[in-house]
Design an enzyme around this catalytic site. Structure first.
Site, mmCIF file in Angstrom:
data_model
loop_
_atom_site.group_PDB
_atom_site.id
_atom_site.type_symbol
_atom_site.label_atom_id
_atom_site.label_comp_id
_atom_site.label_asym_id
_atom_site.label_seq_id
_atom_site.Cartn_x
_atom_site.Cartn_y
_atom_site.Cartn_z
ATOM 1 N N GLY A 80 -2.518 16.707 128.425
ATOM 2 C CA GLY A 80 -1.424 16.898 129.167
ATOM 3 C C GLY A 80 -0.816 17.946 128.477
ATOM 4 N N ASP A 81 0.857 18.090 129.105
ATOM 5 C CA ASP A 81 1.228 19.316 128.899
ATOM 6 C C ASP A 81 2.672 19.147 128.952
ATOM 7 O OD1 ASP A 81 2.067 21.903 126.457
ATOM 8 O OD2 ASP A 81 2.647 22.350 128.769
ATOM 9 N N SER A 82 3.877 19.044 128.366
ATOM 10 C CA SER A 82 5.226 18.609 128.858
ATOM 11 C C SER A 82 6.328 20.053 128.706
ATOM 12 C CB SER A 82 5.674 17.153 129.300
ATOM 13 O OG SER A 82 4.817 16.319 129.305
ATOM 14 N N GLY A 117 2.295 18.061 132.949
ATOM 15 C CA GLY A 117 0.962 17.899 133.722
ATOM 16 C C GLY A 117 0.232 17.471 133.471
#
Length: 221
Positions: A80-82, A117
């Protein structure tokens, strides 16, 4: 079904544990700034937030999936990525108390969007990893009456310095947030509803991931 979290984020790990999943964790070997710079240079444009977070989530999950597949791992790899967007401006980690204080003074009473994401790989011996991915977004509205003294006290805890947007919703910063629109877990680091959908796209039932005391299913090896 085993789960490997392609992240060292304490918030993402805590989130999975809260829903009955005790994953192993791996740190992806991805130079995030270099990845973004290379893609933006090749495409001659600046990636919008939703593309930015999805690209990094996929690269990080792919890196870990390749590593654990070579070790004989069977299960799911989750990456994940934010990033936080306020009035079209991307607000990353502030790192310094001065930047965090200024950020909070400008955010109070306003609403921004947290983009997250997600990438999930199904890894099985003898087969190429299969991926499903998606982006989730949630709006965050900050209280207008947050005082400078409260901001100074919050910054002094160190919590906002190393998180996207300089805030948390699940810890000390939660009291200064009036409203979250969308899946609230998105603001923590991953949308659980989105994650469940991706897992099912890969042909895996969410309940088979429960492997800790907090889950409703039997423990898995």
């Amino acid at each position: 079904m085993r789960v490997c979290l392609a992240s060292t984020s304490p918030a993402r790990l805590m989130l999975l544990r809260q829903v009955g999943i005790e994953p192993t964790t791996r740190s992806p070997q991805v130079d995030e700034e270099a990845v973004i710079a290379a893609v933006e240079a090749a495409q001659a444009r600046t990636l919008p937030p939703e593309e930015h977070v999805l690209l990094l989530a996929r690269r990080k999950a792919a890196d870990v999936a390749a590593t654990v597949a070579a070790e004989g791992f069977e299960g799911l790899v989750v990456g994940g990525d934010s990033m936080f967007e306020l009035d079209g401006e991307i607000l990353g980690k502030p790192y310094t108390p001065e930047a965090a204080r200024a950020r909070w003074q400008s955010m109070r009473g306003r609403t921004g969007v947290l983009h997250s994401g997600h990438s999930v790989f199904l890894v099985r011996p003898g087969a190429d990893p299969v991926e499903a991915h998606a982006v989730a977004a949630a709006s965050v509205t900050f209280a207008a009456d947050v005082t400078d003294a409260e901001i100074d006290a919050y910054v002094a805890t160190g919590e906002p310095l190393l998180v996207a947007g300089a805030f948390t919703v699940d810890s000390l910063g939660g009291a200064f947030i009036e409203r979250v629109g969308g899946d609230p877990s998105t603001v923590v680091g991953m949308s659980l509803s989105t994650l469940r959908r991706l897992v099912r796209e890969l042909g895996v039932e969410w309940t088979t991931l429960w492997n800790s005391a907090g889950g409703g299913g039997a423990a898995s090896a």
